[in-house]
Design a protein around this motif. Structure first.
Motif, PDB file in Angstrom:
ATOM      1  N   CYS B  32       0.816  -1.251  -0.085  1.00 42.38           N
ATOM      2  CA  CYS B  32       0.064  -0.057  -0.069  1.00 42.38           C
ATOM      3  C   CYS B  32       0.894   1.306  -0.173  1.00 42.38           C
ATOM      4  CB  CYS B  32      -0.889  -0.106   1.286  1.00 42.38           C
ATOM      5  SG  CYS B  32      -1.765   1.560   1.465  1.00 42.38           S
ATOM      6  N   CYS B  35      -0.092   3.511   3.440  1.00 46.83           N
ATOM      7  CA  CYS B  35       0.238   3.099   4.768  1.00 46.83           C
ATOM      8  C   CYS B  35       1.458   1.768   4.821  1.00 46.83           C
ATOM      9  CB  CYS B  35      -1.001   2.638   5.696  1.00 46.83           C
ATOM     10  SG  CYS B  35      -1.539   0.779   5.175  1.00 46.83           S
ATOM     11  N   CYS B  46      -5.903  -2.229  -0.226  1.00 46.63           N
ATOM     12  CA  CYS B  46      -5.360  -2.432   0.929  1.00 46.63           C
ATOM     13  C   CYS B  46      -6.177  -2.907   1.996  1.00 46.63           C
ATOM     14  CB  CYS B  46      -4.641  -0.959   1.427  1.00 46.63           C
ATOM     15  SG  CYS B  46      -3.700  -1.362   3.035  1.00 46.63           S
ATOM     16  N   CYS B  49      -5.707   0.007   5.357  1.00 51.45           N
ATOM     17  CA  CYS B  49      -6.588   1.160   5.517  1.00 51.45           C
ATOM     18  C   CYS B  49      -7.533   1.358   4.218  1.00 51.45           C
ATOM     19  CB  CYS B  49      -5.351   2.331   5.214  1.00 51.45           C
ATOM     20  SG  CYS B  49      -4.526   2.628   3.553  1.00 51.45           S
TER      21      CYS B  49
HETATM   22 ZN   LIG Z   1      -2.969   0.861   3.495  1.00 51.85          ZN
END
Ligand SMILES: [Zn+2]
Lengths: 395, 162
Positions: B32, B35, B46, B49
């Motif tokens: 990701c 994050c 992801c 998040c």
């Molecule tokens: Zn993420």
């Protein structure tokens, strides 16, 4: 409990089964008709009373090898019915009666029949042995892409690593777990419809060949032929029913990663479901008189015993050791029809529900648990779990 | 041990990068950009998040066997048995678990907690499949302690009947 418990508006009114065996030389369609008609008669109803039909599974999975549900519309047509509610599903099948109970509770229908027909015994014979899961497909689609290509060609291989992990963490032994299939075989001996009724000893269990460690032959349920149908009715029709059974509480929660290989700890698969179910009733585990816990594999019974609070996490081995607690005259009579391990893989807890209903009615014959008033029923297929409490009808 | 008997994967828009890299001996997961979390299998989102800004990234380093099974059943004609299947996690890449075969030691010597290297081998349909390689001698046990009992929902424990 601030929310209304819709399951209390539904009852299980009938259960019916076809002949059940390793191989039955009749079509799945005829077995389905046998079970559906038997269940309707068992409820004290006629075909014309039924206004809902459901089967599990539906869709493209309805007629995979060994899956013999037939076509829902052909069953409706053959029985010359009118339906107001129909369902054929795979996802969301936490309990056989969950969807039908919601249908009658909300007034969509009054009396719903749901069935499950298997010819997996015949399919295994015809394939020269239990066939690889998905072996009729040219490629492994969706989540099977992470399982079949590496060689996890059966649900046995999908659950076995979690069984091994459970044994690793808690030190539970095969000598302990073997008491589950051994005790269930003793129960099956009292069930004329069970597939395997000859005695099974702990030595037999320990000597059995390994399928995939730590799961041996007797840890796996028995591929069988047969159909089971269940009738669910609106509770306000009870006066016209022969012998209804109450649905005290039911729940089905999928909280971990819903994947055979990604689930964080499949030993915990029933915990959230059991907690949700106990939140819907004043009854407690000690109130349960008979437990029909899903047993596609021995280890699933282990996990349900712990998830449902019949014993502490990690203590199921000690709980079942010796078999006394789970015998017909024990503290928690378990899978009194033999379960799928001896009674046959009727699948998706259809056999477990049928037995719970018979026990609560006092109609379980030689295997009747005296005075059974509360039955626990659970179902699990990997990550899809369901649990319910059924109680004897009190009017 | 031959692993080519079986059923090949359907390759999809989401999984094409993984299977292509598998043929080159590389293990891809999704990273990701928002994050930095790793997700597997690849979904194009992801799992931490829920950002859609993810891209395939190779992971390397040691894996550890979370659990395993040794299969003895010949599920298909020509299938060579026994073989070990392992669920492998990666200390440096939390959230990633990969199912695969195990090489490098006799299957019955594989144990939970064993350290493995990432690898692939020819699988069904000409597709390379995850096939981890045992690195350390058998007998390495899981360093994690046995877990303590976890509390049940209130009142859900079985009481002795009076
Ligand atoms: Zn993420």
């Amino acid at each position: 409990m601030g929310t209304e418990l819709l399951e209390r508006r539904a009852v299980i009114s009938g259960v019916g089964q076809s002949e059940i065996g390793r191989q039955i030389d009749r079509s799945g369609f005829q077995l389905t008709l046998d079970a559906v008609l038997a269940a309707i008669a068992d409820a004290g109803l006629t075909v014309d009373d039924i206004d809902g039909l459901a089967m599990f599974p539906g869709g493209g999975k309805a007629n995979l090898p060994g899956y013999a549900n037939g076509n829902l519309y052909e069953i409706q047509d053959a029985l010359r019915m009118t339906t107001r509610w129909r369902q054929g599903i795979v996802e969301g099948m936490c309990l056989p009666f969950y969807g039908p109970a919601m249908a009658v509770a909300t007034g969509e229908a009054r009396h719903v029949v749901i069935w499950r027909t298997v010819k997996e015994g015949s399919a295994a014979r015809n394939a020269g042995g239990r066939p690889a899961y998905g072996s009729t497909n040219p490629v492994a689609e969706g989540p099977l892409a992470w399982l079949l290509p590496v060689g996890a060609l059966s649900p046995v291989l999908q659950i076995a690593p979690y069984a091994a992990r459970y044994q690793h963490e808690y030190g539970v032994t095969r000598e302990q777990l073997g008491w589950i299939p051994v005790t269930q075989r003793a129960h099956a001996a009292l069930n004329p419809d069970a597939v395997y009724r000859t005695p099974l000893s702990l030595d037999d269990y320990l000597a059995a060949r390994m399928i995939s460690t730590p799961i041996c032959l007797y840890d796996c349920d028995v591929p069988a032929d047969g159909a089971t149908a269940i009738v669910i009715s609106a509770a306000d029709t009870a006066a016209g029913l022969r012998a209804p059974v109450s649905i005290e509480a039911m729940a089905g929660v999928v909280d971990g990663r819903p994947s055979w290989e990604q689930w964080e700890d499949m030993g915990r698969v029933g915990y959230a479901t059991a907690a949700a179910m106990w939140n819907r009733t004043q009854l407690r585990p000690a109130d349960v008189d008979v437990a029909q816990l899903y047993d596609g594999f021995t280890i699933e019974v282990v996990w349900w015993l712990e998830a449902m609070g019949f014993c502490e996490p990690g203590e199921a081995g000690a709980f079942v050791e010796g078999g006394q607690r789970i015998a017909l005259d024990g503290e928690l009579p378990l899978n009194t029809w033999g379960g799928q391990l001896s009674g046959g893989r009727l699948h998706a807890a259809f056999g477990h529900v049928a037995e719970a209903v018979r026990q609560l009615r006092g109609e379980a014959g030689a295997r009747q648990v005296a005075g059974a008033q509360v039955a626990a029923v659970t179902s699990v297929g990997g990550y899809e779990a369901g649990a319910a409490l059924l109680t004897a009808w009190s009017g | 041990m031959d692993a080519t008997v079986g059923i090949p994967p359907a390759v999809t828009a989401e999984t094409e990068a993984f299977w292509t890299a598998a043929g080159q001996g590389r293990l891809l997961v999704e990273r990701c950009s928002a994050c930095a979390a790793r997700s597997f299998p690849p979904y194009g989102i992801c799992r931490v998040c829920r950002s859609r800004d993810v891209a395939p990234v190779e992971i390397t380093g040691e894996g550890r066997i979370y659990s395993l099974t040794v299969n003895h059943q010949r599920w298909m004609p020509g299938l060579e048995v026994p073989y070990a299947l392992v669920l492998v996690e990666f200390p440096d890449h939390p959230g990633v678990r990969v199912f695969g075969r195990l090489r490098g030691c006799p299957p019955q010597e594989a144990v939970i907690g064993m350290t493995v290297d990432i690898g692939f081998e020819p699988g069904p349909g000409g597709q390379a499949i995850p096939s981890f390689v045992a690195r350390v001698p058998a007998g390495t046990v899981d360093p994690r302690p046995r877990r303590a009992p976890v509390s049940q929902p209130a009142g859900a424990r079985r009481q002795e009947r009076g």
